[in-house]
Design a protein around this motif. Structure first.
Motif, PDB file in Angstrom:
ATOM      1  N   SER A  34      51.188  23.945  79.213  1.00  0.00           N
ATOM      2  CA  SER A  34      51.519  23.104  78.071  1.00  0.00           C
ATOM      3  C   SER A  34      50.856  21.760  78.287  1.00  0.00           C
ATOM      4  CB  SER A  34      53.036  22.931  77.957  1.00  0.00           C
ATOM      5  OG  SER A  34      53.346  22.081  76.876  1.00  0.00           O
ATOM      6  N   GLY A  35      50.010  21.376  77.348  1.00  0.00           N
ATOM      7  CA  GLY A  35      49.224  20.159  77.502  1.00  0.00           C
ATOM      8  C   GLY A  35      50.086  18.936  77.739  1.00  0.00           C
ATOM      9  N   GLY A  36      49.509  17.930  78.372  1.00  0.00           N
ATOM     10  CA  GLY A  36      50.239  16.712  78.700  1.00  0.00           C
ATOM     11  C   GLY A  36      50.935  16.136  77.475  1.00  0.00           C
ATOM     12  N   GLN A  37      52.238  16.047  77.507  1.00  0.00           N
ATOM     13  CA  GLN A  37      52.993  15.583  76.351  1.00  0.00           C
ATOM     14  C   GLN A  37      53.202  14.081  76.437  1.00  0.00           C
ATOM     15  OE1 GLN A  37      56.933  17.467  75.475  1.00  0.00           O
ATOM     16  NE2 GLN A  37      55.748  18.355  73.808  1.00  0.00           N
ATOM     17  N   GLU A  38      52.994  13.407  75.318  1.00  0.00           N
ATOM     18  CA  GLU A  38      53.110  11.952  75.237  1.00  0.00           C
ATOM     19  C   GLU A  38      54.277  11.584  74.331  1.00  0.00           C
ATOM     20  OE1 GLU A  38      51.066  10.039  76.922  1.00  0.00           O
ATOM     21  OE2 GLU A  38      49.456  11.430  77.461  1.00  0.00           O
ATOM     22  N   THR A  39      54.782  10.374  74.514  1.00  0.00           N
ATOM     23  CA  THR A  39      55.872   9.862  73.675  1.00  0.00           C
ATOM     24  C   THR A  39      55.527   8.452  73.232  1.00  0.00           C
ATOM     25  OG1 THR A  39      57.547  11.175  74.844  1.00  0.00           O
ATOM     26  CG2 THR A  39      58.315   9.277  73.586  1.00  0.00           C
ATOM     27  N   LEU A  40      55.552   8.228  71.921  1.00  0.00           N
ATOM     28  CA  LEU A  40      55.389   6.884  71.377  1.00  0.00           C
ATOM     29  C   LEU A  40      56.752   6.391  70.923  1.00  0.00           C
ATOM     30  CD1 LEU A  40      53.646   4.486  70.518  1.00  0.00           C
ATOM     31  CD2 LEU A  40      53.293   5.636  68.305  1.00  0.00           C
ATOM     32  N   ASN A  41      57.232   5.316  71.569  1.00  0.00           N
ATOM     33  CA  ASN A  41      58.540   4.759  71.270  1.00  0.00           C
ATOM     34  C   ASN A  41      58.426   3.822  70.075  1.00  0.00           C
ATOM     35  OD1 ASN A  41      60.951   3.192  71.267  1.00  0.00           O
ATOM     36  ND2 ASN A  41      61.266   3.630  73.436  1.00  0.00           N
ATOM     37  N   LEU A  42      59.223   4.093  69.035  1.00  0.00           N
ATOM     38  CA  LEU A  42      59.211   3.276  67.821  1.00  0.00           C
ATOM     39  C   LEU A  42      60.339   2.260  67.809  1.00  0.00           C
ATOM     40  CD1 LEU A  42      58.631   6.211  65.284  1.00  0.00           C
ATOM     41  CD2 LEU A  42      56.915   4.883  66.541  1.00  0.00           C
ATOM     42  N   GLY A  43      61.176   2.286  68.834  1.00  0.00           N
ATOM     43  CA  GLY A  43      62.296   1.358  68.894  1.00  0.00           C
ATOM     44  C   GLY A  43      63.566   1.964  68.340  1.00  0.00           C
ATOM     45  N   PHE A  44      64.707   1.421  68.786  1.00  0.00           N
ATOM     46  CA  PHE A  44      66.016   1.893  68.360  1.00  0.00           C
ATOM     47  C   PHE A  44      66.889   0.712  67.927  1.00  0.00           C
ATOM     48  CE2 PHE A  44      64.304   5.169  71.030  1.00  0.00           C
ATOM     49  CZ  PHE A  44      64.736   6.360  70.462  1.00  0.00           C
ATOM     50  N   ALA A  45      66.236  -0.251  67.301  1.00  0.00           N
ATOM     51  CA  ALA A  45      66.966  -1.469  66.927  1.00  0.00           C
ATOM     52  C   ALA A  45      67.990  -1.197  65.839  1.00  0.00           C
ATOM     53  CB  ALA A  45      65.980  -2.542  66.473  1.00  0.00           C
ATOM     54  N   GLY A  46      67.675  -0.287  64.912  1.00  0.00           N
ATOM     55  CA  GLY A  46      68.611   0.036  63.840  1.00  0.00           C
ATOM     56  C   GLY A  46      68.890  -1.172  62.964  1.00  0.00           C
ATOM     57  N   GLY A  47      70.139  -1.322  62.586  1.00  0.00           N
ATOM     58  CA  GLY A  47      70.533  -2.436  61.745  1.00  0.00           C
ATOM     59  C   GLY A  47      70.918  -2.021  60.352  1.00  0.00           C
ATOM     60  N   ASN A  48      70.347  -0.937  59.858  1.00  0.00           N
ATOM     61  CA  ASN A  48      70.667  -0.420  58.524  1.00  0.00           C
ATOM     62  C   ASN A  48      70.672   1.109  58.603  1.00  0.00           C
ATOM     63  OD1 ASN A  48      70.657  -2.912  56.676  1.00  0.00           O
ATOM     64  ND2 ASN A  48      68.726  -3.116  57.795  1.00  0.00           N
ATOM     65  N   GLY A  49      71.168   1.726  57.537  1.00  0.00           N
ATOM     66  CA  GLY A  49      71.229   3.177  57.535  1.00  0.00           C
ATOM     67  C   GLY A  49      70.773   3.773  56.222  1.00  0.00           C
ATOM     68  N   ASN A  50      70.194   4.970  56.283  1.00  0.00           N
ATOM     69  CA  ASN A  50      69.825   5.714  55.071  1.00  0.00           C
ATOM     70  C   ASN A  50      69.795   7.197  55.418  1.00  0.00           C
ATOM     71  OD1 ASN A  50      67.462   6.191  56.477  1.00  0.00           O
ATOM     72  ND2 ASN A  50      66.195   4.837  55.240  1.00  0.00           N
ATOM     73  N   PHE A  51      69.325   7.994  54.475  1.00  0.00           N
ATOM     74  CA  PHE A  51      69.329   9.433  54.674  1.00  0.00           C
ATOM     75  C   PHE A  51      67.965   9.979  55.036  1.00  0.00           C
ATOM     76  CE2 PHE A  51      73.068   8.797  51.970  1.00  0.00           C
ATOM     77  CZ  PHE A  51      74.027   9.391  52.768  1.00  0.00           C
ATOM     78  N   GLY A  52      66.979   9.151  55.255  1.00  0.00           N
ATOM     79  CA  GLY A  52      65.667   9.648  55.641  1.00  0.00           C
ATOM     80  C   GLY A  52      64.580   8.637  55.352  1.00  0.00           C
ATOM     81  N   THR A  53      63.485   8.760  56.092  1.00  0.00           N
ATOM     82  CA  THR A  53      62.403   7.791  55.996  1.00  0.00           C
ATOM     83  C   THR A  53      61.061   8.498  55.957  1.00  0.00           C
ATOM     84  OG1 THR A  53      63.724   6.248  57.313  1.00  0.00           O
ATOM     85  CG2 THR A  53      61.392   5.739  57.057  1.00  0.00           C
ATOM     86  N   PHE A  54      60.159   7.982  55.085  1.00  0.00           N
ATOM     87  CA  PHE A  54      58.765   8.399  55.049  1.00  0.00           C
ATOM     88  C   PHE A  54      57.954   7.448  55.923  1.00  0.00           C
ATOM     89  CE2 PHE A  54      60.631   9.688  51.035  1.00  0.00           C
ATOM     90  CZ  PHE A  54      60.095  10.935  50.776  1.00  0.00           C
ATOM     91  N   PHE A  55      56.965   7.991  56.659  1.00  0.00           N
ATOM     92  CA  PHE A  55      56.060   7.122  57.404  1.00  0.00           C
ATOM     93  C   PHE A  55      54.744   7.862  57.618  1.00  0.00           C
ATOM     94  CE2 PHE A  55      58.682   9.394  60.447  1.00  0.00           C
ATOM     95  CZ  PHE A  55      57.774   9.881  61.381  1.00  0.00           C
ATOM     96  N   THR A  56      53.707   7.105  57.929  1.00  0.00           N
ATOM     97  CA  THR A  56      52.358   7.638  58.063  1.00  0.00           C
ATOM     98  C   THR A  56      51.846   7.409  59.478  1.00  0.00           C
ATOM     99  OG1 THR A  56      51.839   7.329  55.724  1.00  0.00           O
ATOM    100  CG2 THR A  56      49.978   7.409  57.234  1.00  0.00           C
TER     101      THR A  56
END
Length: 406
Positions: A44-66
């Motif tokens: 299994s190829g070397g797996q990477e992780t990009l951390n986007l942060g866990f600051a939160g602060g607000n809530g919703n039911f889902g997010t779009f991102f590119t």
């Protein structure tokens, strides 16, 4: 880490093989640096992780991102920042290019991941979705994700951004851009900019699994597989996982009609294998037991067409049957006995009158099945022969047309 509980089962196909993704062998492999997982020749190829942060602060039911790919990457899963509460049926959609303008157009998106019953770990910590999406984005290409719940039964924590399309987080392989939220499932008012909180779990190259493991008939049963995780500095950790390889495919039998000849003793035993058309019979792991409901025949069966059922069990206990017509025939010629060669004197007239060897009993015949055998003598009895050497032929024919001579 390995998932505890029931040993997973994998079923051989008709060719006697099953392919198991290496990612099925472990639940996670984490390290402070990149990690490669290998097992039985699969990597299994070397797996990477990009951390986007866990600051939160607000809530919703889902997010779009590119995501902009700076190398060829394969996005496999996400960790989400989820508000505490009941389990959530998480779904992930994907489309090539930007999400902007497509937030309420579900037809533009493809479902690529489902994580039903995800138990939120609460805000500020990752909730792994444990997906196996395998979404490939080529170097210089753009792709968008929508992480949500199809039924709005839970909330995701998000962060307000500075502008849709701005780079929020990046590494050497990809850029994650600020996105948008909607009030419902592909419906409702837009809320932007919004930032998905969590981790992007991906690998560099054409897929997280470069080689799957292949198991065959020889592996049927419980198999122990050693799984090894190696980080970029060569540090290794291994564990053992178990799989059960199962063959549950019955043989596909093709029977063929045959003629079966009675033997010299007036009987014959059928070999059930003779009724199988092995060129067209399909059984990957091999046959073990082959039997038939009728195997013994004698002279009374000659000329009969008998339906015979063949029963087969393969080496793993799967059974099948087929039927064929067996025609009993007699191809054994009578055994003819002649008298010994004779040296005789001619009569006074210089001729010798040939005797009847059949009538005298000096010539005879026996047959495996026919009691009445027709005997003939050539030249015929009474033929007058001059001085010389002559061949006398005795011919016997049984009721089925088989002919023997001496």
């Amino acid at each position: 880490e390995l998932a505890a509980g029931v040993i997973p089962q994998y079923f051989l196909d008709a060719n006697g093989e099953v392919t198991v993704p290496i990612t099925d062998l472990y639940t996670s492999a984490t390290d402070n640096c990149s990690v490669t997982v290998s097992a039985g020749g699969a990597t299994s190829g070397g797996q990477e992780t990009l951390n986007l942060g866990f600051a939160g602060g607000n809530g919703n039911f889902g997010t779009f991102f590119t995501i902009n790919a700076l190398e060829d990457i394969t996005v496999d899963s996400f960790d989400a920042n989820m508000q505490a509460g009941s389990p959530v049926d998480v779904v992930v959609y994907y489309k090539e290019g930007t999400h902007v303008g497509f937030e309420t157009d579900q037809s533009a998106w493809t479902l690529v991941g489902e994580a039903p019953g995800t138990a939120p770990n609460g805000e500020g910590v990752p909730t792994p979705l444990d997906l196996d999406m395998g979404v490939e984005i080529g170097n210089g290409q753009t792709g968008s994700f929508y992480v949500t719940a199809e039924v709005l039964n839970g909330g995701f924590a998000y962060t307000n951004g500075t502008g849709v399309g701005n780079i929020w987080a990046s590494d050497d392989n990809l850029e994650m851009l600020e996105g948008t939220a909607v009030g419902g499932f592909f419906t409702g008012s837009l809320f932007q900019p919004r930032v998905f909180n969590g981790n992007i779990i991906y690998s560099v190259g054409g897929g997280g699994t470069t080689t799957d493991l292949t198991f065959t008939c020889e592996d049927v049963g419980i198999v122990d597989v050693v799984v090894t995780a190696t980080d970029s500095s060569g540090n290794e950790t291994s564990c053992v996982t178990q799989l059960e390889i199962i063959d549950n495919i019955a043989p596909v039998l093709v029977c063929q009609d045959i003629d079966l000849s009675i033997g010299e003793d007036g009987t014959v035993t059928l070999d059930p294998m003779d009724l199988l058309d092995m060129d067209n019979t399909v059984e990957a792991c091999g046959l073990d037991i082959v039997t038939a409901d009728i195997t013994q025949f004698d002279c009374s069966d000659i000329g009969s067409e008998v339906e015979v059922t063949v029963f087969v069990e393969d080496v793993n206990g799967n059974i099948a049957s087929c039927t064929a017509m067996v025609t009993i025939v007699d191809t054994v010629a009578p055994v003819v006995t002649c008298p010994d060669d004779l040296l005789v004197d001619p009569e006074p007239n210089g001729l010798y009158t040939l005797e009847d060897f059949i009538a005298s009993g000096e010539a005879s015949a026996v047959d495996n099945c026919s009691e009445d055998v027709t005997l003939t003598q050539t030249p015929a009895p009474g033929t007058q022969l001059g001085v010389g050497t002559y061949t006398i032929t005795i011919t016997a024919e049984d009721e089925f047309g088989n002919v023997g001579t001496c």
